[in-house]
Design an enzyme around this catalytic site. Structure first.
Site, short mmCIF file in Angstrom:
data_model
loop_
_atom_site.label_atom_id
_atom_site.label_comp_id
_atom_site.label_asym_id
_atom_site.label_seq_id
_atom_site.Cartn_x
_atom_site.Cartn_y
_atom_site.Cartn_z
N VAL A 1 20.80 7.80 -81.35
CA VAL A 1 20.96 8.52 -80.09
C VAL A 1 19.66 8.50 -79.29
CG1 VAL A 1 21.65 10.69 -79.02
CG2 VAL A 1 22.69 9.98 -81.17
N TYR A 2 18.55 8.79 -79.96
CA TYR A 2 17.26 8.79 -79.28
C TYR A 2 16.97 7.43 -78.65
CZ TYR A 2 12.16 8.90 -78.75
OH TYR A 2 10.88 8.82 -78.25
N SER A 3 17.12 6.36 -79.42
CA SER A 3 16.80 5.03 -78.89
C SER A 3 17.75 4.64 -77.76
CB SER A 3 16.83 3.99 -80.00
OG SER A 3 18.11 3.91 -80.59
#
Length: 244
Positions: A149-151
């Protein structure tokens, strides 16, 4: 000093890369609006700026709350340099990712910079100048387990950089991204631990973690007229991790 007369707003500037960027921008002559949720740490960042003869002020904001975001934009006034640095850095395997934290990451890492930029860019366009610097990550280009999700949010921010450059740069507003490699910040160490962070640092060509100051130097460059012919670019400040 090269940024004299400029006002810079740095989100997430109560610690880490954001705080270092705020100090460097102030040292270059800008009046810096330090923003974050922690008033005590924000005051400490402002103190470190004023102790060195710079100008800074703290504005508390929760950028995941659109009312708070718009209050920040209004209170900041005419902003010449916007550094979209604030982000959250959770980790979870895709198959166990819960919806609540998924939505929280999107709100902090995509929705917040999107609508803060939308609020401040018209003033830059009207004045015919400005610089927007987005802070991404090498994980936007390198697959790293547990950071789906972060990337993905940071890859989206790099895409927005290109779109915003196409929309704003004809009016004199440059938009660029810095994509750091593994950096020694409290957020990274809390998520990965000292040993985990060191292991990722060893995968870079320089074999170590970056300091927040090293990333902040790139932000300062992109914000300044030294980068006057750069727009729509993503600068990999990752010790060669995505190059080889």
């Amino acid at each position: 000093m090269e940024l004299t007369g400029k006002t810079a707003l740095v989100t997430g500037s109560t610690a880490g890369i954001g705080a270092e960027a705020a100090r460097l921008l102030a040292a270059a002559g800008a009046e810096v609006v330090v923003s974050g949720r922690n008033a005590e740490r924000g005051a400490a960042t402002v103190r470190s700026i004023t102790d060195e003869g710079g100008r800074g002020r703290f504005l508390a904001a929760d950028l995941t709350d659109l009312d708070s975001l718009h209050q920040l934009a209004a209170a900041a006034g005419e902003v010449d340099i916007l550094v979209n640095n604030a982000a959250v850095f959770p980790g979870a395997p895709t198959v166990t990712q819960d919806v609540e934290s998924f939505d929280a990451v999107l709100a902090a890492n995509i929705r917040a910079p999107y609508f803060l930029t939308a609020a401040l860019a018209p003033g830059m366009i009207a004045r015919g100048s400005g610089s927007i610097v987005n802070v991404s990550t090498m994980a936007a280009k390198v697959g790293m387990p547990g950071l789906s999700v972060y990337s993905a949010t940071k890859a989206a921010l790099e895409s927005l950089t290109r779109t915003w450059a196409a929309e704003f740069s004809p009016a004199g507003v440059r938009v660029n991204t810095v994509a750091p490699g593994p950096t020694r910040t409290d957020m990274v160490l809390a998520a990965m631990g000292e040993e985990g962070a060191q292991q990722i640092g060893k995968t870079t060509l320089l074999g170590r973690l970056a300091t927040p100051r090293e990333i902040a130097e790139v932000i300062l460059f992109l914000a300044s007229d030294r980068a006057a012919y750069l727009t729509g670019a993503t600068i990999a400040a990752d010790a060669g991790r995505t190059a080889a």
